[in-house]
Every structure is written in structure tokens, then in C-alpha cells.
Enzyme design. Structure first.
Site, PDB file in Angstrom:
ATOM      1  N   HIS A  27       0.844  -1.205   0.000  1.00 17.17           N
ATOM      2  CA  HIS A  27       0.000   0.000   0.000  1.00 17.17           C
ATOM      3  C   HIS A  27       0.881   1.258   0.000  1.00 17.17           C
ATOM      4  O   HIS A  27       0.627   2.212  -0.731  1.00 17.17           O
ATOM      5  CB  HIS A  27      -0.895   0.036   1.239  1.00 17.17           C
ATOM      6  CG  HIS A  27      -1.897  -1.073   1.337  1.00 17.17           C
ATOM      7  ND1 HIS A  27      -2.030  -1.865   2.450  1.00 17.17           N
ATOM      8  CD2 HIS A  27      -2.835  -1.528   0.454  1.00 17.17           C
ATOM      9  CE1 HIS A  27      -3.002  -2.740   2.272  1.00 17.17           C
ATOM     10  NE2 HIS A  27      -3.498  -2.575   1.059  1.00 17.17           N
ATOM     11  N   LYS A  34     -18.015  -8.332   7.307  1.00 16.69           N
ATOM     12  CA  LYS A  34     -16.648  -8.850   7.193  1.00 16.69           C
ATOM     13  C   LYS A  34     -15.942  -8.851   8.548  1.00 16.69           C
ATOM     14  O   LYS A  34     -16.128  -7.931   9.349  1.00 16.69           O
ATOM     15  CB  LYS A  34     -15.869  -7.944   6.208  1.00 16.69           C
ATOM     16  CG  LYS A  34     -14.895  -8.690   5.316  1.00 16.69           C
ATOM     17  CD  LYS A  34     -14.393  -7.801   4.188  1.00 16.69           C
ATOM     18  CE  LYS A  34     -12.970  -8.127   3.835  1.00 16.69           C
ATOM     19  NZ  LYS A  34     -12.452  -7.272   2.761  1.00 16.69           N
ATOM     20  N   ARG A  78      -1.239  -6.023  -8.656  1.00 18.19           N
ATOM     21  CA  ARG A  78      -0.092  -6.901  -8.438  1.00 18.19           C
ATOM     22  C   ARG A  78       0.066  -7.922  -9.543  1.00 18.19           C
ATOM     23  O   ARG A  78       1.161  -8.379  -9.828  1.00 18.19           O
ATOM     24  CB  ARG A  78      -0.258  -7.657  -7.105  1.00 18.19           C
ATOM     25  CG  ARG A  78       0.023  -6.824  -5.896  1.00 18.19           C
ATOM     26  CD  ARG A  78      -0.578  -7.445  -4.665  1.00 18.19           C
ATOM     27  NE  ARG A  78      -2.018  -7.356  -4.690  1.00 18.19           N
ATOM     28  CZ  ARG A  78      -2.802  -7.568  -3.640  1.00 18.19           C
ATOM     29  NH1 ARG A  78      -2.273  -7.906  -2.488  1.00 18.19           N
ATOM     30  NH2 ARG A  78      -4.105  -7.447  -3.743  1.00 18.19           N
ATOM     31  N   SER A 134      -2.355  -8.039   2.560  1.00 18.41           N
ATOM     32  CA  SER A 134      -2.727  -7.968   3.981  1.00 18.41           C
ATOM     33  C   SER A 134      -3.050  -9.356   4.514  1.00 18.41           C
ATOM     34  O   SER A 134      -2.786  -9.653   5.679  1.00 18.41           O
ATOM     35  CB  SER A 134      -3.932  -7.043   4.184  1.00 18.41           C
ATOM     36  OG  SER A 134      -3.590  -5.720   3.887  1.00 18.41           O
TER      37      SER A 134
HETATM   38  P1  ADP Z   1      -9.379  -4.477  -0.859  1.00 16.77           P
HETATM   39  O1  ADP Z   1     -10.111  -5.408   0.072  1.00 16.77           O
HETATM   40  O2  ADP Z   1     -10.233  -3.356  -1.359  1.00 16.77           O
HETATM   41  O3  ADP Z   1      -8.597  -5.162  -1.954  1.00 16.77           O
HETATM   42  P2  ADP Z   1      -6.810  -3.981   0.343  1.00 16.77           P
HETATM   43  O4  ADP Z   1      -6.503  -3.213   1.591  1.00 16.77           O
HETATM   44  O5  ADP Z   1      -6.433  -5.410   0.317  1.00 16.77           O
HETATM   45  O6  ADP Z   1      -8.352  -3.765   0.111  1.00 16.77           O
HETATM   46  O7  ADP Z   1      -6.130  -3.288  -0.916  1.00 16.77           O
HETATM   47  C1  ADP Z   1      -6.360  -1.940  -1.242  1.00 16.77           C
HETATM   48  C2  ADP Z   1      -5.676  -1.634  -2.571  1.00 16.77           C
HETATM   49  O8  ADP Z   1      -4.278  -1.796  -2.451  1.00 16.77           O
HETATM   50  C3  ADP Z   1      -6.101  -2.542  -3.735  1.00 16.77           C
HETATM   51  O9  ADP Z   1      -6.111  -1.789  -4.922  1.00 16.77           O
HETATM   52  C4  ADP Z   1      -5.002  -3.556  -3.784  1.00 16.77           C
HETATM   53  O10 ADP Z   1      -4.885  -4.140  -5.077  1.00 16.77           O
HETATM   54  C5  ADP Z   1      -3.820  -2.681  -3.460  1.00 16.77           C
HETATM   55  N1  ADP Z   1      -2.689  -3.446  -2.942  1.00 16.77           N
HETATM   56  C6  ADP Z   1      -2.692  -4.299  -1.903  1.00 16.77           C
HETATM   57  N2  ADP Z   1      -1.463  -4.843  -1.735  1.00 16.77           N
HETATM   58  C7  ADP Z   1      -0.680  -4.318  -2.707  1.00 16.77           C
HETATM   59  C8  ADP Z   1       0.705  -4.504  -3.101  1.00 16.77           C
HETATM   60  N3  ADP Z   1       1.496  -5.340  -2.462  1.00 16.77           N
HETATM   61  N4  ADP Z   1       1.148  -3.794  -4.149  1.00 16.77           N
HETATM   62  C9  ADP Z   1       0.332  -2.958  -4.811  1.00 16.77           C
HETATM   63  N5  ADP Z   1      -0.962  -2.743  -4.519  1.00 16.77           N
HETATM   64  C10 ADP Z   1      -1.473  -3.421  -3.483  1.00 16.77           C
END
Ligand code: ADP
Length: 150
Positions: free
Chosen positions: A17, A41, A90, A127
């Protein structure tokens, strides 16, 4: 004012992030990191903890704000006058998931989604993997900002 919403669960915020947020700062005037609250959730960290981790990570960057919202992301964007949604990609699974959502958001509300490709050194991080490492007492220091603590 170019304002973008970076929506997500951030359970917890990771170096993936962080990479997307830091690289998008030159593109926008303001970035709102917005935690979408989904009542059905289960989260590892409370909303307050997740907001605190993000706040501590970006305490010195005035152009980054933190918010939470319920309901549709585009509705939240309209409420705060943001024309852009920021997302990270990703891999092709992320792309396939995001494509119809971005198309629908544009059709419904004229909101543009902006995608940044993950930097290779963090494209393995999610995450859910971080939570797994934490639950099993692994070393999560390489995966999250220093502000994230169990
Ligand atoms: P969601 O449940 O909406 O996917 P996340 O917190 O998992 O929420 O992710 C928020 C955003 O960050 C999404 O666009 C996700 O693809 C992006 N993201 C998560 N991890 C990474 C990473 N390692 N590299 C790039 N983008 C990421």
C-alpha cells in the site's frame, strides 16, 4: 484540486500500500486513504487501529488524509468531491477483479480509476499474508511499515 480516494480494507496497511501511495503523490493534490467498512466482514484489526496505523505512517504528509466510509466507493467519492479512485495491481487476478468494477464506476458516476502496477519488491505482499504471518508469530517486519504493531 485533483483529489483521489485510495479505498481498501488496510487490515493492516502494508509496504505494498505504502508503495502505491508514495508513488501516486506526484499525480494528485490530495489522497484520501479510505477504509471501507463492511459490517459482514471480520477484520483482524479494529477500524480505530487500522486508522491509527495509517495516521502514524503518514503523520508528516499533509496531502494525505484518512477516512472511513460505508456503502459504495463512488458515493463516498461524490460526497467528498473526488474524481479519481486509486488502486494497485499486483497481477492478472487483481486486473480481472478490478476491470468490471472500474468500468461500472465510470458508467455510474464518471469516476476514473487510476491503476499503478506494484513495484516488484512488494508485489508479493498482501494484507492476508501479513495476517497469516502475524497469527503464526512470524517476522512481519519486512512486510509492513514500522508503525504497524500487533
Ligand atoms: P481491498 O479489500 O479493497 O482489496 P486492500 O486493503 O487489500 O483492500 O487493498 C487496497 C488496494 O491496495 C487494492 O487496490 C489492492 O490491489 C492494493 N494493494 C494491496 N497490496 C498491494 C501490493 N502489495 N502492491 C500494490 N498494490 C497493493
Amino acid at each position: 484540486m485533483k483529489r483521489a480516494v485510495f479505498p481498501g480494507s488496510f487490515d493492516p496497511i502494508t509496504l505494498g500500500h505504502l508503495d502505491i501511495i508514495e508513488r501516486s503523490l506526484p499525480l494528485f493534490d490530495e489522497i484520501i486513504i479510505a477504509i471501507g467498512v463492511n459490517a459482514t466482514k471480520k477484520y483482524m484489526f479494529s477500524l480505530e487501529e487500522r486508522m491509527q496505523f495509517i495516521g502514524d505512517t503518514f503523520s508528516s504528509e499533509k496531502r494525505i488524509k484518512i477516512a472511513s466510509y460505508t456503502g459504495l466507493t463512488v458515493q463516498f467519492c461524490k460526497e467528498i468531491n473526488a474524481r479519481f479512485i486509486l488502486r494497485g495491481l499486483r497481477n492478472t487476478s487483481d486486473f480481472n477483479y478490478e476491470q468490471p468494477i472500474a468500468q461500472t464506476n465510470y458508467k455510474m458516476a464518471g469516476i476514473e480509476s487510476i491503476f499503478l502496477i506494484a513495484s516488484p519488491e512488494v508485489s508479493n505482499i498482501s494484507s492476508s499474508i501479513v495476517r497469516d504471518v502475524m497469527r503464526n508469530n512470524g517476522d512481519y517486519g519486512l512486510l509492513v511499515p514500522k508503525t504497524v504493531k500487533t
